[in-house]
Design a protein around this motif. Structure first.
Motif, PDB file in Angstrom:
ATOM      1  N   ILE A   1       0.841  -1.207   0.000  1.00 46.95           N
ATOM      2  CA  ILE A   1       0.000   0.000   0.000  1.00 46.95           C
ATOM      3  C   ILE A   1       0.871   1.249   0.000  1.00 46.95           C
ATOM      4  O   ILE A   1       0.609   2.204  -0.745  1.00 46.95           O
ATOM      5  CB  ILE A   1      -0.950  -0.003   1.217  1.00 46.95           C
ATOM      6  CG1 ILE A   1      -2.004  -1.089   1.032  1.00 46.95           C
ATOM      7  CG2 ILE A   1      -1.599   1.361   1.414  1.00 46.95           C
ATOM      8  CD1 ILE A   1      -2.856  -1.331   2.271  1.00 46.95           C
ATOM      9  N   ALA A   2       1.930   1.245   0.813  1.00 43.82           N
ATOM     10  CA  ALA A   2       2.836   2.402   0.874  1.00 43.82           C
ATOM     11  C   ALA A   2       3.490   2.643  -0.481  1.00 43.82           C
ATOM     12  O   ALA A   2       3.555   3.788  -0.952  1.00 43.82           O
ATOM     13  CB  ALA A   2       3.901   2.182   1.951  1.00 43.82           C
TER      14      ALA A   2
ATOM     15  N   GLU B   1       2.456   1.716  -3.535  1.00 42.57           N
ATOM     16  CA  GLU B   1       1.466   2.180  -4.516  1.00 42.57           C
ATOM     17  C   GLU B   1       1.093   3.643  -4.257  1.00 42.57           C
ATOM     18  O   GLU B   1       0.977   4.441  -5.189  1.00 42.57           O
ATOM     19  CB  GLU B   1       0.205   1.304  -4.442  1.00 42.57           C
ATOM     20  CG  GLU B   1       0.422  -0.124  -4.909  1.00 42.57           C
ATOM     21  CD  GLU B   1      -0.694  -1.079  -4.459  1.00 42.57           C
ATOM     22  OE1 GLU B   1      -1.699  -0.615  -3.862  1.00 42.57           O
ATOM     23  OE2 GLU B   1      -0.545  -2.292  -4.705  1.00 42.57           O
ATOM     24  N   SER B   2       0.923   3.990  -2.990  1.00 47.31           N
ATOM     25  CA  SER B   2       0.528   5.350  -2.633  1.00 47.31           C
ATOM     26  C   SER B   2       1.630   6.356  -2.930  1.00 47.31           C
ATOM     27  O   SER B   2       1.359   7.475  -3.359  1.00 47.31           O
ATOM     28  CB  SER B   2       0.147   5.414  -1.150  1.00 47.31           C
ATOM     29  OG  SER B   2      -0.934   4.546  -0.903  1.00 47.31           O
TER      30      SER B   2
ATOM     31  N   ARG C   1       1.732   7.086  -6.628  1.00 46.73           N
ATOM     32  CA  ARG C   1       0.613   7.958  -7.037  1.00 46.73           C
ATOM     33  C   ARG C   1       0.697   9.340  -6.395  1.00 46.73           C
ATOM     34  O   ARG C   1      -0.248  10.120  -6.491  1.00 46.73           O
ATOM     35  CB  ARG C   1      -0.728   7.306  -6.668  1.00 46.73           C
ATOM     36  CG  ARG C   1      -1.077   6.099  -7.513  1.00 46.73           C
ATOM     37  CD  ARG C   1      -2.521   5.667  -7.300  1.00 46.73           C
ATOM     38  NE  ARG C   1      -2.845   5.370  -5.919  1.00 46.73           N
ATOM     39  CZ  ARG C   1      -2.906   4.139  -5.391  1.00 46.73           C
ATOM     40  NH1 ARG C   1      -2.666   3.091  -6.131  1.00 46.73           N
ATOM     41  NH2 ARG C   1      -3.221   3.981  -4.119  1.00 46.73           N
TER      42      ARG C   1
ATOM     43  N   GLU D   1       0.433  10.165  -3.351  1.00 50.75           N
ATOM     44  CA  GLU D   1      -0.550  10.345  -2.273  1.00 50.75           C
ATOM     45  C   GLU D   1       0.143  10.558  -0.934  1.00 50.75           C
ATOM     46  O   GLU D   1      -0.473  11.058   0.003  1.00 50.75           O
ATOM     47  CB  GLU D   1      -1.472   9.130  -2.185  1.00 50.75           C
ATOM     48  CG  GLU D   1      -2.365   8.978  -3.400  1.00 50.75           C
ATOM     49  CD  GLU D   1      -3.140   7.671  -3.397  1.00 50.75           C
ATOM     50  OE1 GLU D   1      -2.963   6.855  -2.470  1.00 50.75           O
ATOM     51  OE2 GLU D   1      -3.921   7.464  -4.334  1.00 50.75           O
ATOM     52  N   ILE D   2       1.392  10.116  -0.831  1.00 47.27           N
ATOM     53  CA  ILE D   2       2.179  10.303   0.390  1.00 47.27           C
ATOM     54  C   ILE D   2       3.562  10.801   0.009  1.00 47.27           C
ATOM     55  O   ILE D   2       4.041  10.550  -1.090  1.00 47.27           O
ATOM     56  CB  ILE D   2       2.301   9.010   1.236  1.00 47.27           C
ATOM     57  CG1 ILE D   2       2.909   7.857   0.425  1.00 47.27           C
ATOM     58  CG2 ILE D   2       0.967   8.618   1.836  1.00 47.27           C
ATOM     59  CD1 ILE D   2       3.179   6.604   1.228  1.00 47.27           C
TER      60      ILE D   2
ATOM     61  N   TYR E   1       6.242   7.445   3.247  1.00 49.49           N
ATOM     62  CA  TYR E   1       6.529   6.163   2.601  1.00 49.49           C
ATOM     63  C   TYR E   1       7.584   5.394   3.387  1.00 49.49           C
ATOM     64  O   TYR E   1       7.423   4.202   3.671  1.00 49.49           O
ATOM     65  CB  TYR E   1       7.009   6.380   1.160  1.00 49.49           C
ATOM     66  CG  TYR E   1       7.605   5.137   0.548  1.00 49.49           C
ATOM     67  CD1 TYR E   1       6.794   4.055   0.200  1.00 49.49           C
ATOM     68  CD2 TYR E   1       8.976   5.023   0.357  1.00 49.49           C
ATOM     69  CE1 TYR E   1       7.327   2.895  -0.332  1.00 49.49           C
ATOM     70  CE2 TYR E   1       9.520   3.864  -0.179  1.00 49.49           C
ATOM     71  CZ  TYR E   1       8.700   2.808  -0.515  1.00 49.49           C
ATOM     72  OH  TYR E   1       9.230   1.662  -1.030  1.00 49.49           O
TER      73      TYR E   1
ATOM     74  N   PHE F   1      -3.017   9.709   6.411  1.00 50.25           N
ATOM     75  CA  PHE F   1      -3.039   8.820   5.252  1.00 50.25           C
ATOM     76  C   PHE F   1      -3.986   7.650   5.509  1.00 50.25           C
ATOM     77  O   PHE F   1      -4.805   7.298   4.663  1.00 50.25           O
ATOM     78  CB  PHE F   1      -1.618   8.325   4.951  1.00 50.25           C
ATOM     79  CG  PHE F   1      -1.587   7.179   3.982  1.00 50.25           C
ATOM     80  CD1 PHE F   1      -1.890   7.373   2.645  1.00 50.25           C
ATOM     81  CD2 PHE F   1      -1.244   5.910   4.409  1.00 50.25           C
ATOM     82  CE1 PHE F   1      -1.866   6.308   1.746  1.00 50.25           C
ATOM     83  CE2 PHE F   1      -1.211   4.845   3.524  1.00 50.25           C
ATOM     84  CZ  PHE F   1      -1.529   5.043   2.200  1.00 50.25           C
TER      85      PHE F   1
ATOM     86  N   ARG G   1      -7.580   8.691   5.134  1.00 53.51           N
ATOM     87  CA  ARG G   1      -8.000   8.969   3.751  1.00 53.51           C
ATOM     88  C   ARG G   1      -8.160   7.691   2.929  1.00 53.51           C
ATOM     89  O   ARG G   1      -8.713   7.721   1.834  1.00 53.51           O
ATOM     90  CB  ARG G   1      -6.963   9.842   3.039  1.00 53.51           C
ATOM     91  CG  ARG G   1      -6.887  11.264   3.509  1.00 53.51           C
ATOM     92  CD  ARG G   1      -6.038  12.119   2.572  1.00 53.51           C
ATOM     93  NE  ARG G   1      -4.794  11.501   2.156  1.00 53.51           N
ATOM     94  CZ  ARG G   1      -3.613  11.690   2.745  1.00 53.51           C
ATOM     95  NH1 ARG G   1      -3.496  12.463   3.802  1.00 53.51           N
ATOM     96  NH2 ARG G   1      -2.526  11.093   2.288  1.00 53.51           N
ATOM     97  N   ASN G   2      -7.648   6.573   3.402  1.00 53.37           N
ATOM     98  CA  ASN G   2      -7.593   5.356   2.585  1.00 53.37           C
ATOM     99  C   ASN G   2      -8.447   4.240   3.147  1.00 53.37           C
ATOM    100  O   ASN G   2      -7.948   3.226   3.602  1.00 53.37           O
ATOM    101  CB  ASN G   2      -6.144   4.889   2.443  1.00 53.37           C
ATOM    102  CG  ASN G   2      -5.392   5.747   1.482  1.00 53.37           C
ATOM    103  OD1 ASN G   2      -5.486   5.553   0.290  1.00 53.37           O
ATOM    104  ND2 ASN G   2      -4.678   6.735   2.007  1.00 53.37           N
TER     105      ASN G   2
END
Length: 144
Positions: free
Chosen positions: A63-64, A66-67, A70, A72-73, A78, A139, A142-143
């Motif tokens: 998840i970290a 992928e985020s 993108r 997102e983090i 990360y 994070f 939000r997920n």
């Protein structure tokens, strides 16, 4: 005489659940702070965190990654999410919990872990570290 402060790895404020896939091992800590009335926003936040309350380290790293790809983090968030958990954690009362038996496929309560990390960092006045844990919790929220 000067006192040196060493970083510690704390455990969950209310409970830390460690579940292994083959044998059932539950580690529960007593509540360390009084319950407070929950607002609607708090309920929503708690529900969001529940997704991360039983997750394997392998899935957390996925998840970290992928985020981060993108955007997102940020890089620090990360790094925090993809770093291995410590072999031991110490709570506010100095109780040590052994995490050395955790594997990549062991369920772990990341929500509680980061919540406690954040509150301990605030307690000792390390606001930079507290802020990095707040970003992790944001994070998580939000997920869902």
């Amino acid at each position: 005489m000067a006192m040196e402060i060493f970083p510690i790895q704390p455990v969950g404020v209310s409970s830390l659940r460690v579940k292994e896939s083959n044998s059932q091992t539950d580690v529960r800590l007593s509540d360390l702070e009084p319950k407070r009335a929950l607002s609607r926003d708090t309920d929503i936040f708690e529900e969001a965190l529940s997704v991360f309350a039983s997750m394997t380290p392998r899935r957390m790293r996925e998840i970290a990654g992928e985020s981060f790809q993108r955007d997102e983090i940020d890089e620090n968030t990360y790094r925090e999410l993809s770093t291995e958990l410590p072999l031991q954690m110490v709570d506010r009362n100095g109780n040590v919990t052994d995490l050395s038996t955790l594997t990549d496929d062991t369920q772990f309560d990341y929500a509680e872990y980061y919540r406690t990390q954040q509150s301990l960092a605030e307690m000792i006045g390390d606001m930079d570290v507290a802020d990095s844990y707040s970003k992790v919790l944001d994070f998580f929220a939000r997920n869902t």
